[in-house]
Design a protein around this motif. Structure first.
Motif, PDB file in Angstrom:
ATOM      1  N   LYS A  81      -1.388 -13.435   2.994  1.00 11.02           N
ATOM      2  CA  LYS A  81      -0.241 -14.041   3.685  1.00 11.02           C
ATOM      3  C   LYS A  81      -0.614 -15.412   4.265  1.00 11.02           C
ATOM      4  N   PHE A 108       1.888   0.723  -0.165  1.00 10.07           N
ATOM      5  CA  PHE A 108       2.932  -0.009  -0.883  1.00 10.07           C
ATOM      6  C   PHE A 108       2.364  -1.154  -1.713  1.00 10.07           C
ATOM      7  N   PHE A 109       1.436  -1.908  -1.124  1.00  9.07           N
ATOM      8  CA  PHE A 109       0.916  -3.098  -1.790  1.00  9.07           C
ATOM      9  C   PHE A 109      -0.410  -2.858  -2.524  1.00  9.07           C
ATOM     10  N   GLN A 141       0.429 -13.941   8.743  1.00  5.17           N
ATOM     11  CA  GLN A 141       1.096 -12.703   9.178  1.00  5.17           C
ATOM     12  C   GLN A 141       0.040 -11.628   9.369  1.00  5.17           C
ATOM     13  N   CYS A 149       3.507  -4.778  13.840  1.00  4.70           N
ATOM     14  CA  CYS A 149       3.196  -5.997  13.105  1.00  4.70           C
ATOM     15  C   CYS A 149       3.985  -7.171  13.654  1.00  4.70           C
TER      16      CYS A 149
ATOM     17  N   THR B  79       9.244  -4.689   4.873  1.00  6.80           N
ATOM     18  CA  THR B  79       8.270  -4.195   3.890  1.00  6.80           C
ATOM     19  C   THR B  79       6.871  -4.751   4.187  1.00  6.80           C
ATOM     20  N   TRP B  80       6.806  -5.908   4.889  1.00  2.04           N
ATOM     21  CA  TRP B  80       5.489  -6.478   5.214  1.00  2.04           C
ATOM     22  C   TRP B  80       4.843  -5.799   6.425  1.00  2.04           C
ATOM     23  N   CYS B  81       5.501  -4.791   6.948  1.00  3.32           N
ATOM     24  CA  CYS B  81       4.990  -4.099   8.140  1.00  3.32           C
ATOM     25  C   CYS B  81       4.530  -2.693   7.755  1.00  3.32           C
ATOM     26  N   ARG B  85       6.526   1.075   7.286  1.00  2.93           N
ATOM     27  CA  ARG B  85       6.635   1.833   6.037  1.00  2.93           C
ATOM     28  C   ARG B  85       6.082   3.240   6.220  1.00  2.93           C
ATOM     29  N   LYS B 115      13.132  -6.837  -1.990  1.00  6.00           N
ATOM     30  CA  LYS B 115      12.002  -6.015  -1.541  1.00  6.00           C
ATOM     31  C   LYS B 115      12.484  -4.715  -0.903  1.00  6.00           C
ATOM     32  N   GLN B 118      13.590  -2.267  -3.584  1.00  3.70           N
ATOM     33  CA  GLN B 118      12.423  -1.698  -4.276  1.00  3.70           C
ATOM     34  C   GLN B 118      11.755  -0.609  -3.425  1.00  3.70           C
ATOM     35  N   PHE B 119      11.578  -0.912  -2.159  1.00  8.99           N
ATOM     36  CA  PHE B 119      10.908   0.063  -1.292  1.00  8.99           C
ATOM     37  C   PHE B 119      11.793   1.287  -1.050  1.00  8.99           C
ATOM     38  N   GLU B 122      11.462   3.535  -3.886  1.00  8.12           N
ATOM     39  CA  GLU B 122      10.134   4.158  -3.896  1.00  8.12           C
ATOM     40  C   GLU B 122      10.034   5.378  -2.980  1.00  8.12           C
TER      41      GLU B 122
END
Lengths: 183, 183
Positions: A81, A108-109, A141, A149, B79-81, B85, B115, B118-119, B122
């Motif tokens: 990031k 997820f990633f 980030q 986060c 989704t970046w957290c 998730r 995003k 997609q999540f 999933e």
């Protein structure tokens, strides 16, 4: 004119105060203070992103800038990031090599790399000239171990590139740390 | 020189007691300020949140007011957290278990629709995911998320009262407790 008071007399603890009450109160105070410091570093108060991930930079010479992220205790930054950019755009940023981070498995990633404590990145500048004023912008980030986060954040530092043969410029903070006594 | 006669202690010889008492009072004050629960700003009024309307993953506007009368769990996430998730499968399970009774989860994503879609696929998301973008971060700030971190969750009881405002992951026991208390 009042008579000057000898310092040693001020430092003498009166007999009256030599009861266990004063040391006991002092101990309670110290304990509360320690708890205060402990909670601030562990769970305590969360920091805004620009304080959790403090960005600073210094010009090494006319062709490179050293960018640093100081990551607060209990926080981590995501390697993928991190993004850097320069203003004006004609001072082009060359290829940036990010140091390897600690590999973490993300549901997820997949495999992600994270940084703690301190990350130092050398940013090569193309077409920059000595004495030029350049703004370095950094996107980052990260998260806190307590399970929250911070959103993606952009910080920037403006610096003057040193003349040829001159020593590196001073380290400049993106956001001067604020004093937060009651937060 | 002063004398420490216990009969008439002067102000000067008592000063260590005053200093320690003052420091103790200060420490207690700071401690209380930081550790005693303080009401989050606007935390009792669900009106501003229920007035919000945001697009779902298909772009259709959805007003939160449509879920008035249910036990509404509004979860700000992205989704970046990773912690966000991680807690969502538990929300999916709780929605499946207690949805018929009146429990309603709604996710507000500080993210983009691609995003989120997609999540959602999933993890088999079974409750609405609204797309708030970064504006949702500001919205959460007005609701008490002063450091603007995620996940951030607000629970509104069927009568419209805010019964939980939480920064950081929600525990399964908290959801069970809310269901037992309000449904």
């Amino acid at each position: 004119m009042p008579k000057p008071v000898p310092v040693e007399s001020l430092l003498r603890i009166p007999r009256r105060a030599r009861t266990p009450v004063v040391p006991a109160l002092a101990l309670v105070g110290i304990a509360l203070f320690a708890l205060e410091i402990g909670s601030a570093s562990a769970q305590g108060k969360l920091l805004p992103p620009e304080e959790a991930f403090r960005f600073s930079a210094r010009a090494l010479d006319a062709r490179s800038v050293e960018a640093t992220f100081a990551v607060a205790d209990g926080y981590y930054l995501y390697r993928d990031k991190l993004r850097f950019a320069t203003v004006p755009a004609d001072v082009r940023l060359g290829p940036v090599e990010l140091p390897a981070g600690k590999v973490k498995e993300d549901q997820f990633f997949g495999k992600v790399e994270t940084y703690r404590d301190r990350v130092v990145v050398r940013l090569p500048l193309e077409r920059a000239v000595a004495g030029q004023v350049v703004t370095v912008r950094a996107d980052s980030q990260g998260c806190a171990d307590v399970g929250v986060c911070c959103p993606p954040n952009t910080q920037s530092v403006t610096l003057t590139l040193p003349q040829a043969g001159a020593p590196p410029g001073p380290l400049i903070d993106a956001t001067p740390p604020r004093k937060r006594w009651f937060n | 020189m002063n004398d420490d006669s216990p009969a008439r202690p002067s102000l000067r010889v008592r000063w260590p007691i005053y200093v320690i008492a003052a420091l103790l009072a200060l420490a207690l004050g700071v401690f209380a300020f930081r550790h005693l629960p303080a009401p989050a700003p606007g935390s009792r009024d669900s009106g501003p949140l229920l007035a919000v309307s945001l697009p779902d993953v298909d772009g259709h506007p959805q007003s939160l007011a449509q879920w008035r009368g249910r036990l509404l769990v509004v979860n700000f996430w992205a989704t970046w957290c990773a912690p966000c998730r991680e807690e969502m499968p538990m929300f999916v399970a709780a929605q499946a278990a207690h949805g018929a009774k009146g429990l309603q989860f709604v996710g507000i994503a500080v993210d983009d629709a691609v995003k989120v879609r997609q999540f959602a696929k999933e993890i088999g998301l079974n409750y609405p995911a609204l797309i708030g973008g970064y504006g949702a971060m500001e919205l959460s700030k007005t609701l008490g998320n002063s450091v603007m971190a995620l996940p951030f969750t607000i629970v509104i009881d069927p009568k419209g009262g805010v019964v939980l405002t939480q920064l950081g992951p929600v525990q399964p026991a908290q959801i069970e407790r809310l269901v037992a208390d309000f449904l």
